[in-house]
Design an enzyme around this catalytic site. Structure first.
Site, PDB file in Angstrom:
ATOM      1  N   ASP A  51       5.893  17.148 -80.432  1.00 26.07           N
ATOM      2  CA  ASP A  51       6.449  18.333 -81.093  1.00 26.07           C
ATOM      3  C   ASP A  51       6.035  19.643 -80.434  1.00 26.07           C
ATOM      4  O   ASP A  51       6.813  20.598 -80.392  1.00 26.07           O
ATOM      5  CB  ASP A  51       6.030  18.352 -82.571  1.00 26.07           C
ATOM      6  CG  ASP A  51       6.783  17.300 -83.371  1.00 26.07           C
ATOM      7  OD1 ASP A  51       7.371  16.393 -82.738  1.00 26.07           O
ATOM      8  OD2 ASP A  51       6.782  17.383 -84.609  1.00 26.07           O
ATOM      9  N   ASN A  95      12.994  15.770 -82.843  1.00 31.35           N
ATOM     10  CA  ASN A  95      12.819  15.654 -84.289  1.00 31.35           C
ATOM     11  C   ASN A  95      11.647  16.533 -84.728  1.00 31.35           C
ATOM     12  O   ASN A  95      10.925  16.209 -85.659  1.00 31.35           O
ATOM     13  CB  ASN A  95      12.588  14.186 -84.680  1.00 31.35           C
ATOM     14  CG  ASN A  95      12.627  13.990 -86.201  1.00 31.35           C
ATOM     15  OD1 ASN A  95      13.194  14.815 -86.922  1.00 31.35           O
ATOM     16  ND2 ASN A  95      12.003  12.928 -86.683  1.00 31.35           N
ATOM     17  N   ASP A 319      -2.726  14.289 -98.011  1.00 34.75           N
ATOM     18  CA  ASP A 319      -2.833  13.483 -96.793  1.00 34.75           C
ATOM     19  C   ASP A 319      -4.234  12.891 -96.643  1.00 34.75           C
ATOM     20  O   ASP A 319      -4.430  11.921 -95.926  1.00 34.75           O
ATOM     21  CB  ASP A 319      -2.538  14.344 -95.548  1.00 34.75           C
ATOM     22  CG  ASP A 319      -1.057  14.323 -95.189  1.00 34.75           C
ATOM     23  OD1 ASP A 319      -0.308  13.562 -95.815  1.00 34.75           O
ATOM     24  OD2 ASP A 319      -0.668  15.081 -94.290  1.00 34.75           O
ATOM     25  N   GLU A 347       5.333   8.295 -95.002  1.00 34.97           N
ATOM     26  CA  GLU A 347       5.550   7.300 -93.948  1.00 34.97           C
ATOM     27  C   GLU A 347       5.853   5.925 -94.538  1.00 34.97           C
ATOM     28  O   GLU A 347       6.632   5.150 -94.025  1.00 34.97           O
ATOM     29  CB  GLU A 347       4.315   7.207 -93.048  1.00 34.97           C
ATOM     30  CG  GLU A 347       4.295   8.205 -91.913  1.00 34.97           C
ATOM     31  CD  GLU A 347       3.886   9.594 -92.339  1.00 34.97           C
ATOM     32  OE1 GLU A 347       3.841   9.859 -93.555  1.00 34.97           O
ATOM     33  OE2 GLU A 347       3.642  10.439 -91.448  1.00 34.97           O
ATOM     34  N   HIS A 407       0.112   5.887 -89.641  1.00 36.11           N
ATOM     35  CA  HIS A 407      -1.091   6.232 -88.879  1.00 36.11           C
ATOM     36  C   HIS A 407      -2.304   6.419 -89.771  1.00 36.11           C
ATOM     37  O   HIS A 407      -3.426   6.081 -89.404  1.00 36.11           O
ATOM     38  CB  HIS A 407      -0.824   7.483 -88.039  1.00 36.11           C
ATOM     39  CG  HIS A 407      -0.268   8.647 -88.815  1.00 36.11           C
ATOM     40  ND1 HIS A 407      -0.652   9.930 -88.612  1.00 36.11           N
ATOM     41  CD2 HIS A 407       0.642   8.708 -89.819  1.00 36.11           C
ATOM     42  CE1 HIS A 407       0.000  10.732 -89.438  1.00 36.11           C
ATOM     43  NE2 HIS A 407       0.794  10.004 -90.179  1.00 36.11           N
ATOM     44  N   ARG A 408      -2.089   6.944 -90.971  1.00 32.19           N
ATOM     45  CA  ARG A 408      -3.247   7.224 -91.831  1.00 32.19           C
ATOM     46  C   ARG A 408      -3.851   5.946 -92.427  1.00 32.19           C
ATOM     47  O   ARG A 408      -5.046   5.895 -92.707  1.00 32.19           O
ATOM     48  CB  ARG A 408      -2.881   8.217 -92.933  1.00 32.19           C
ATOM     49  CG  ARG A 408      -2.305   9.499 -92.373  1.00 32.19           C
ATOM     50  CD  ARG A 408      -2.707  10.743 -93.098  1.00 32.19           C
ATOM     51  NE  ARG A 408      -2.167  11.888 -92.391  1.00 32.19           N
ATOM     52  CZ  ARG A 408      -2.706  12.421 -91.300  1.00 32.19           C
ATOM     53  NH1 ARG A 408      -3.829  11.927 -90.803  1.00 32.19           N
ATOM     54  NH2 ARG A 408      -2.145  13.438 -90.699  1.00 32.19           N
ATOM     55  N   LYS A 439       1.168   8.814 -83.684  1.00 29.64           N
ATOM     56  CA  LYS A 439       1.953   9.901 -84.284  1.00 29.64           C
ATOM     57  C   LYS A 439       1.179  11.224 -84.278  1.00 29.64           C
ATOM     58  O   LYS A 439       1.744  12.272 -84.003  1.00 29.64           O
ATOM     59  CB  LYS A 439       2.340   9.513 -85.713  1.00 29.64           C
ATOM     60  CG  LYS A 439       3.248  10.527 -86.375  1.00 29.64           C
ATOM     61  CD  LYS A 439       3.754   9.985 -87.689  1.00 29.64           C
ATOM     62  CE  LYS A 439       4.270  11.090 -88.580  1.00 29.64           C
ATOM     63  NZ  LYS A 439       5.586  11.552 -88.319  1.00 29.64           N
TER      64      LYS A 439
END
Ligand code: DC
Length: 672
Positions: A51, A95, A319, A347, A407-408, A439
C-alpha cells in the site's frame, strides 16, 4: 498455503529491540502531507508494503521527487507547497484504500487537471461515493467510463484546484473525511462538514494531529465544520519518524508475559498516547500486570508481574483483542473481553476463530465456539485459563493452530507459543500458514526469534577511518544493540575542554577543568551519546579540524581516560536495562581495557591509502597517520589488537560482508 511453523518456546528471558514495522496509516498520511509541504521531508522508520509503494509510485507519476531506501526504511519527498506538477496522469491504486482516497482529494488541488484513476476489482467495490460526491461540490467532475457520474473506481477526475465549503458522507469510511482534511490547508477559506457519523474517530484524530505536526492545525467547530484557520503549505519536516505499528507492537508487549522472568523488550518509537488508537492496549496490559516504562524514544516492557484476570472493553482498539485473548491463556483467572462484535466481519470471524483455537489448545471459553457459530450477534469472549488442560492436550505433540488467513491469529498464537509450557523447552504450538503475517508484518517470526538469546557485548577497535563507526552502526541496526562510539566521547570531552580554555599540553589545567565536569548519557534511536554538563554536541561540531587536531593528545591524558572509563563501563548495564539485545562499543581500547571480557572482540584494519580515501570522501581534514601513531604509542591504553580479538581487514571487503561476519560471532555468543 505456507508450511506450518513449530514455535520454539523461549528458554531464556526475551530481550532485544522489537523490529516492529512502521504504521501504514501514518506512513501514507505523512507521504501525502510531505508532498503538500514546502521543501524536503525525510520519513524514517517508514513502512514498506504494497500500500505504501502504491502511493509512492503515484506521487512519482504526478511529477514528485520521491526517493526511498527500503534497507534503512527511509523515504525522502520533495514537497511543492501544494503544486502538482502533472496536469494529467493515469494512476492505479491497487487495493490500497488510503492511497485511493488520499490521492483523490489531493488531486482536487490541481487547477484544470484531468486524471484517470483505477483500482483492483476489490477496490472498485469499496466505498468512494461519499468523497466523489463531496468533490463535485468543489467543482470537480468525476466521470465513470460510461460517461455518467462515477460512484467508485474507475473514473476520470477533472479538477478545479480548490475545495470550498464541502459536505462529505464518511459513514462508510473515515478515510473519505481524512482525505479532505489533509487537503484543507492548501485551499484557503475551505471547510468540510460531515453528513452523519463516521466509523473510526481515532483515525480522524490521527489525521488532525498529523496536520498539526506539519504546521497546519485544523479546528473542528461546534457546528461540525473542520477548517484550517491559518491555511498554507505544510512545513516540511527535516526528519519525521513514523511510529511503529501499534497493533504489531502489541505482540511484543505481550511477549514478556509469556517468556521467562527477566525478560526485557524494547519497542523503539512507541508511545502511549501516540497517533494510533491501538496504543491504548498498553493501558489494558498494564492493568493485567505488564511493566511498561518510557525510555528515551520508545518503551521498555519487562516481565509482567502476573497476568491478572479482569473485564476489558476493547471496542476502540479491537485489533489488539487477539493479543489479550492469547496472553489470557496464562492468566490467574478468567479474562473477559467485550466490545468486539465488529471483528466478526474482519479478515475472518475473529471471535469465532479465537474461541475455536483456544478450545483447541484445551481451554474453556464462553460463549463456546458452538454458541458463537449459532449466534452471529454475540460480541464478547471470556477465556478461562487452565495450564493443566493445555499440557494434557499438547502432551502428544504441538497443537496445530488454524489461522483462517488472518495475520493476527498467526501472530498472537505465535507469541503464546513462546511460553515454555512444559518447562523443558518442548514446543506445544504450531502455526498453520505462517506466511499469512505478510499482510502487515512479513518478518514477524524472525522478529520474534531475534529476541531469544543472551545479552552480548561487542568490542570494535581499530585505527582512524578503519570502518568502526559504519560497521558498529550497521551491526546495531541489524541486531538491536546499543551503539556506543567512544571516539565521540573523546571528541565531546576535547571540545568541552577546549571551550573552557584548557590546552592539550597542560596536564594540570586539564585535570582541574575535568574535576568540574559532569558526564551523562542519552539514547537516541540505537545510539547512546555522551553529554558534558548536559550538552551533546552535533556530529559536525565533533569533527572540526580543531577537534581532529587536539583529540589524540587529549585522549593520551591519564586523567581524561580515567574520567571516561567509568562512564564507558556503565554503558553495558544501561543497555541491559534498556532492553537492548546487547551492546556494540567502538574505539581504540575497548577490547583491551574497557571490556576485555566482551563476548565478541573485533579489530578492524584497512590499508593506509584506503583509509585516506574514506576520509577524503567524507570531505574531512583529518591527520589519520599522525593520530594512529599517537593512539598506538601512548603510555596509557594504547591501541592494540589483544589476543582473542578477531582481526578483520576490510580494505577489499564491503560493509555488508564485514557486518555478516561479526553478526555470525554475535549469534554464536548469544546462543541463537
Ligand atoms: O574514532 P575517532 O576517530 O572518532 O576517535 C577520535 C580520537 O579519540 C582518536 O584519535 C583517539 C581517541 N580515542 C581513544 O583514545 N580511545 C578510544 N577508545 C576511542 C577514541
Amino acid at each position: 498455503m505456507s508450511d506450518p511453523l513449530v514455535i520454539r518456546p523461549f528458554l531464556l528471558p526475551a530481550r532485544g529491540v522489537a523490529r516492529v514495522p512502521g504504521s501504514k496509516s501514518v506512513t501514507n498520511r505523512a507521504l501525502v502531507i510531505a508532498a503538500l509541504a514546502d521543501g524536503e521531508t525525510l520519513l524514517t522508520d517508514a513502512l514498506f508494503s504494497r500500500d505504501t509503494l502504491i502511493l509512492i509510485a503515484a506521487l512519482r507519476s504526478l511529477g514528485f521527487e520521491v526517493s526511498d531506501d527500503k534497507r534503512i526504511r527511509t523515504i525522502r519527498v520533495r514537497g511543492l507547497g501544494g503544486k502538482i506538477p502533472a496536469r494529467t496522469a493515469s494512476i492505479h491504486v491497487g487495493n490500497a484504500g488510503t492511497a485511493a482516497r488520499f490521492l483523490t482529494a489531493f488531486l482536487a488541488l490541481s487547477p484544470g487537471g484531468r486524471y484517470e484513476l483505477d483500482g483492483d476489482e476489490a477496490m472498485r467495490a469499496r466505498p468512494m461515493a461519499g468523497l466523489l460526491e463531496a468533490l463535485r461540490g468543489a467543482g470537480c467532475r468525476a466521470t465513470a467510463p460510461d460517461g455518467g457520474p462515477a460512484t467508485g473506481f474507475p473514473f476520470t477526475l477533472e479538477t478545479s484546484g480548490r475545495l470550498g465549503a464541502l459536505e462529505v458522507d464518511a459513514s462508510a469510511s473515515s478515510q473519505l473525511l481524512s482525505a479532505l482534511l489533509m487537503a484543507l490547508p492548501l485551499s484557503p477559506g475551505s471547510s468540510v462538514r460531515m453528513r452523519g457519523e463516521t466509523v473510526s474517530e481515532p483515525f480522524v484524530e490521527m489525521t488532525m494531529r498529523m496536520c498539526a505536526q506539519f504546521g497546519r492545525p485544523l479546528t473542528h467547530a461546534a457546528d461540525g465544520a473542520w477548517s484550517c484557520p491559518a491555511p498554507g503549505p505544510y512545513a516540511a519536516a527535516k526528519e519525521y519518524a513514523v511510529e511503529p505499528d501499534a497493533t504489531a507492537a502489541s505482540y511484543f508487549i505481550g511477549l514478556p508475559a509469556v517468556t521467562p522472568p527477566g525478560s526485557c523488550v524494547r519497542i523503539g518509537g512507541y508511545a502511549e498516547g501516540g497517533l494510533q488508537g491501538d496504543t491504548a492496549f498498553a493501558r489494558v496490559a498494564e492493568r493485567c500486570g505488564a511493566r511498561i516504562r518510557t525510555d528515551g524514544p520508545g518503551v521498555v516492557v519487562e516481565s509482567w508481574t502476573k497476568v491478572a484476570s479482569g473485564d476489558f472493553d476493547l471496542n476502540a482498539f479491537s485489533d489488539t483483542f487477539l493479543t489479550l485473548a492469547t496472553v489470557a491463556a496464562l492468566a490467574d483467572g478468567a479474562v473477559r473481553i467485550r466490545g468486539i462484535g465488529h471483528t466478526r466481519k474482519q479478515e475472518t470471524d475473529r471471535v469465532l476463530a479465537m474461541a475455536t483455537e483456544l478450545e483447541r489448545i484445551g481451554l474453556k471459553v464462553t460463549p463456546a465456539s458452538s454458541a458463537l457459530r449459532d449466534d452471529a450477534c454475540l460480541s464478547e469472549l471470556t477465556v478461562h485459563p487452565d495450564r493443566e488442560a493445555m499440557r494434557r492436550v499438547a502432551s502428544a505433540g504441538p497443537v496445530r493452530i488454524r489461522t483462517y488467513e488472518d495475520h493476527r491469529m498467526a501472530m498472537s498464537f505465535g507469541m503464546l507459543g513462546c511460553h515454555d509450557l512444559f518447562g523443558d523447552g518442548r514446543p506445544w504450538i504450531e502455526i498453520e500458514d505462517p506466511a499469512c503475517t505478510g499482510k502487515t508484518f512479513p518478518d514477524f517470526f524472525s522478529a520474534l526469534d531475534a529476541l531469544r538469546g543472551r545479552f552480548v557485548r561487542v568490542a570494535v577497535d581499530g585505527g582512524a577511518a578503519s570502518g568502526k563507526s559504519s560497521t558498529s552502526r550497521a551491526l546495531a541496526a541489524r541486531l538491536g544493540l546499543l551503539h556506543v562510539d567512544t571516539g565521540a566521547h573523546y571528541r565531546t570531552l576535547t571540545l568541552a575542554l577546549l571551550k573552557r580554555g584548557a590546552r592539550a599540553d597542560d596536564d594540570a589545567g586539564i585535570a582541574r577543568t575535568l574535576s568540574g565536569l559532569r558526564a551523562s548519557s542519552s539514547v537516541t534511536g540505537l545510539a547512546a551519546r555522551l553529554a558534558i554538563d548536559g550538552v551533546t554536541p552535533s556530529d559536525s561540531e565533533l569533527r572540526t579540524p580543531e577537534v581532529n587536531a587536539a583529540v589524540s593528545s587529549v585522549a593520551a591524558h591519564p586523567a581524561v581516560r580515567a574520567f571516561l572509563l567509568g562512564h564507558q563501563r556503565a554503558q553495558a548495564e544501561a543497555a541491559r536495562a534498556g532492553g537492548f539485545a546487547g551492546l556494540v562499543m567502538e574505539g581504540r581500547d575497548i577490547g583491551s581495557v574497557v571490556m576485555p571480557d566482551a563476548e565478541v572482540r573485533v579489530f578492524l584494519e584497512a590499508d593506509a591509502a584506503a583509509r585516506e580515501r574514506r576520509r577524503a570522501a567524507e570531505g574531512m581534514q583529518d591527520p589519520i597517520g599522525h593520530r594512529d601513531r599517537m593512539d598506538s604509542t601512548r603510555a596509557v591504553s594504547p591501541m592494540v589488537c589483544t589476543p582473542g580479538a578477531v582481526r578483520i581487514d576490510n580494505t577489499e571487503l564491503g560493509l555488508e560482508a564485514v557486518v555478516d561476519r561479526v553478526a555470525a560471532f554475535v549469534a554464536a555468543a548469544a546462543g541463537r
